[in-house]
Structure formats: C-alpha cells, structure tokens
Design an enzyme around this catalytic site. Sequence first.
Site, mmCIF file in Angstrom:
data_model
loop_
_atom_site.group_PDB
_atom_site.id
_atom_site.type_symbol
_atom_site.label_atom_id
_atom_site.label_comp_id
_atom_site.label_asym_id
_atom_site.label_seq_id
_atom_site.Cartn_x
_atom_site.Cartn_y
_atom_site.Cartn_z
ATOM 1 N N HIS A 107 -8.949 -12.520 -7.960
ATOM 2 C CA HIS A 107 -9.466 -11.291 -7.370
ATOM 3 C C HIS A 107 -10.852 -11.048 -7.973
ATOM 4 C CE1 HIS A 107 -9.903 -7.171 -6.068
ATOM 5 N NE2 HIS A 107 -8.750 -7.209 -5.433
ATOM 6 N N ARG A 108 -11.788 -10.603 -7.154
ATOM 7 C CA ARG A 108 -13.176 -10.492 -7.602
ATOM 8 C C ARG A 108 -13.591 -9.056 -7.943
ATOM 9 N NH1 ARG A 108 -16.938 -11.225 -2.182
ATOM 10 N NH2 ARG A 108 -15.783 -9.801 -0.834
ATOM 11 N N LYS A 167 1.055 -9.929 -2.765
ATOM 12 C CA LYS A 167 -0.023 -9.957 -3.757
ATOM 13 C C LYS A 167 -0.149 -8.599 -4.431
ATOM 14 C CE LYS A 167 -4.557 -9.547 -3.057
ATOM 15 N NZ LYS A 167 -5.048 -8.840 -4.267
ATOM 16 N N GLY A 195 -9.893 -7.255 3.065
ATOM 17 C CA GLY A 195 -10.639 -6.012 2.974
ATOM 18 C C GLY A 195 -10.824 -5.340 4.321
ATOM 19 N N GLY A 210 -3.450 -2.581 4.466
ATOM 20 C CA GLY A 210 -3.174 -1.446 5.334
ATOM 21 C C GLY A 210 -2.880 -1.855 6.760
ATOM 22 N N HIS A 237 -11.201 -14.435 -3.265
ATOM 23 C CA HIS A 237 -11.720 -13.577 -2.207
ATOM 24 C C HIS A 237 -13.218 -13.827 -2.047
ATOM 25 C CE1 HIS A 237 -8.167 -10.737 -2.115
ATOM 26 N NE2 HIS A 237 -7.946 -11.456 -3.194
ATOM 27 N N LYS A 275 -1.645 0.855 -3.233
ATOM 28 C CA LYS A 275 -1.663 -0.295 -4.137
ATOM 29 C C LYS A 275 -1.196 0.038 -5.541
ATOM 30 C CE LYS A 275 -6.688 0.097 -4.806
ATOM 31 N NZ LYS A 275 -7.971 -0.626 -4.641
ATOM 32 N N LYS A 280 -13.899 -3.667 5.727
ATOM 33 C CA LYS A 280 -14.427 -2.434 5.137
ATOM 34 C C LYS A 280 -15.433 -2.665 4.022
ATOM 35 C CE LYS A 280 -10.739 -2.053 1.662
ATOM 36 N NZ LYS A 280 -9.630 -1.264 1.130
ATOM 37 N N ASP A 294 -2.474 -5.832 -6.291
ATOM 38 C CA ASP A 294 -3.891 -5.523 -6.186
ATOM 39 C C ASP A 294 -4.504 -5.447 -7.578
ATOM 40 O OD1 ASP A 294 -6.178 -5.245 -4.686
ATOM 41 O OD2 ASP A 294 -5.350 -3.665 -3.434
ATOM 42 N N GLU A 295 -5.827 -5.213 -7.617
ATOM 43 C CA GLU A 295 -6.565 -5.424 -8.859
ATOM 44 C C GLU A 295 -6.166 -4.479 -9.991
ATOM 45 O OE1 GLU A 295 -8.807 -2.148 -6.835
ATOM 46 O OE2 GLU A 295 -7.802 -3.978 -6.171
ATOM 47 N N LYS A 326 0.846 -1.184 0.000
ATOM 48 C CA LYS A 326 0.000 0.000 0.000
ATOM 49 C C LYS A 326 0.886 1.240 0.000
ATOM 50 C CE LYS A 326 -3.903 -2.345 0.372
ATOM 51 N NZ LYS A 326 -4.962 -2.349 -0.632
#
Length: 426
Positions: free
Chosen positions: A280-281, A188, A350, A374, A313, A164, A321, A190-191, A162
């Site tokens: 990842h969704r 990982k 999340g 985070g 996920h 990301k 969150k 991120d999207e 982060k």
Amino acid sequence: MTGIQYDDFLDLDHEPADSDLVCSFYVEPGEDMDVESAAARVASESSNGTWAALDVEADVSRLSAVACGIDEAAPREGGGEAAHEVTVAYPEELFEPGSLPQVLSCIAGNIMGMKAVDRIRLDDCDWPAGLATSFPGPQYGRDVRTELLDAAGRPFLATVPKPKVGLPTDVHAQVGYDAWIGGLDLLKDDENLTDQSFNAFRDRVDESLAARDRAEDETGETKGYLINVTAPATEMLDRVDYVAAQDGDFVMVDVVTAGWGALQSVRDRCEDHGLAIHAHRAMHAAFDRVPTHGVSMRCIAQFSRLAGVDHIHTGTADLGKLENEDTVGINEWLGSELHGLTDVLPVASGGLHPGLIPALFDAVGTDVGVQVGGGVHGHPDGTEAGARAFRAAVEAAIEGEPLERRAESVPELAVALEKWGTETPR
C-alpha cells in the site's frame, strides 16, 4: 593533496559508466543561481562535496557524482520559468549494496532542502545491473495470480471492508466471507487498520482466515487475505510469522510509512514462509503530488520493486477518486526487464465501481489487480451482491461484452449500474 570544488561536480561531456546509477531531476535553481551551479551542487551534496572548498589527502574523485546533462524542462503545473532536467551519474562505489535507506539518502536526501534549488524532484532512475541485483526483487510478481490464486488470464479482484476502520472482528470476517462467496479473490486491510482495540490483529487473522477456508470449500476457488502487518520493524516480523503460522499466503505493508529498511526485513522474512507482499502506498502523495518537487511515484514504485513487493497500488489513470501520476508508464516499468529481477503486478484502486471497469481496462489494460471498496460494499443489496456485480463487470469487459447486456443476466450488476452508472466519484 586533492582540491574539491563545486566545479568538479559538473561535466556536460561526461559519459556515465554502465555501472553508474543515473538519476533524472527536475530542477528550478534558487535565487541568483544559474542552472549549472545548481546542478553542480546537487551532485556535490549527494556524493562527497560540501559548501567549502576542501583539500583532501586521499584522491576521492572516483566517488564524486557528476551532473552530466542539463536540458530545458517542459512546463509543469505550479512550476517556474527557469526549469531544467538535470542528469546526475553516481558511481556504484557510493552505495552500500542492498541498502535502500543508504541509496535514497544519497539520491533524495539533503538535496531536497538545499537553498541552491527552489524546487527539485527526483523523476526517474536508470538502475545498473550491479546495484539492482544486490536487491532481491519480488518472489512472485505477476505470477501471484496463478501461484497463490485462481486468477489466470484476468486481474485478481480484491476489496477492503468499508468503513475501513471501526468494524469489530466478527463483522470484518463476515464481510470478507461475503466478498469471497460473491466471487472475489482477495480481502484486503486498508492502510490504517493494524491492531486496534475494536479489531485486534491476531483475532482478525484467525477469524478472517477461518472465513476464507469456508469460502474456499463452498466455491472451489482459492481465496486470499492481504493482512496489514505494518508496525515497528520487530513487531512486523512477529506479525509475518503469525500470518504464516495461521496458513496465510499474503501480508500487506504500508511501504512509505513503514520505511524502506523495515520493508526489506519483511521481504526477507516473507521468503522464509513463501508469503507474497502487497504494497500500500499510503503517504506517497506527500512526495509525488507536487510535480515540481519531491520524489515521483515512478521512483517509489522502483524502490518497491527492488525491495521485493509483489503487487503495488499505482492508480487508476484518470478514473476514480485519487490523483494519479502516469499510471500507464509506471505499470509498464513494473513489467519491464530489470536485470533478471521479477516483475511487479500493479493494482488499480481508489473510487472504482463496476460501471468504471471497461474504461479502466481501456486505460491500463488487464495485466493488473483491481481493488474495489465502496463500489462493492455500497451496493444496495450488500457485499455479496456487490462482489457479484464487480466480478460480472470484469468478466464482461474481458470478453468484450457491454455491461448493459451482461446485466440482463446478472441482476446484481444491473442494480450497480442503476446506482452508479459509469461516472467517476468525487
């Protein structure tokens, strides 16, 4: 000649065959439409009917979907009063074996926009053996924890750097190294990190995997990197090949935005190299967040399992969150028997941090992967300390030790608890 009319697609006495795909829909009929008429139109539009009565030379009745069940639906947020659960049985001959795009065009295609329904949502599918086994399913599933990692008896632990996006390649690789040294299993992407000028794909692969190797040498543990290969289909295959050539073990795909056909091609190529697929969704909520319309996350998870992802996920229940839909039920389905197809490891992510780990395990169990972003990198003492706090929280929760007691011997955890406590971020 054979006549076809809407009434031909409704038979509440019909018993689906074992070979049928049986789908459950939430349906609110359109204006001046009763539920029986709406149900018949759903079955008609998703198989071989149309708005006009037809006379057909061939007998195509064997290819007709049948609305075979109508029950009142429990109230849903934002829903109307005239809501029902409609069951539709689809003969296996309607489908092209092994083609998710074709199957979904039938069961979640034009019906989503018909005037015959105000709202319609694909809630669940019961997959017959013939259709299910025409797909490969996952290579590793939950065994990825022992086949490709050293995570026997516990969740695998992952983190996303982060911010990301925006980190240059060398900083991204250093963040990964710090997380691995701190005790995490996986870095990982991120999207929305793929191949941008500030962090080019091939450079990121090279430098991050070199950092992984150093971390493995120093910790004696196997480490991995979930590398986002999402792109147009042919480019995705090239990226899979590159990851394999650089001795990677995993790739990540944004399965909804990339598309189901492209995902199937990636699954085939990954089998050539022995790579696992992390799903990842991103964009799922465009389909599943409204409980009265679209496609449920349960079904998205089902499509992903058929296509062959190894972990996906599925949410954090009421923690974190993000809004989540029946995380526990989806996780159970991903681990259930499905005509011999390998299971899938669900991943919780999340808005998590170390203080939420005991509550997370109480909600979803420990047969999962856990991804914390985070809550690792926001640690006051940096990423390595955040990783140590995360690992310590997981080990304490599995062993049944209160976090406060473990924090007495793990100062990094003490700092994390002081910063975040056990509250869910917003």
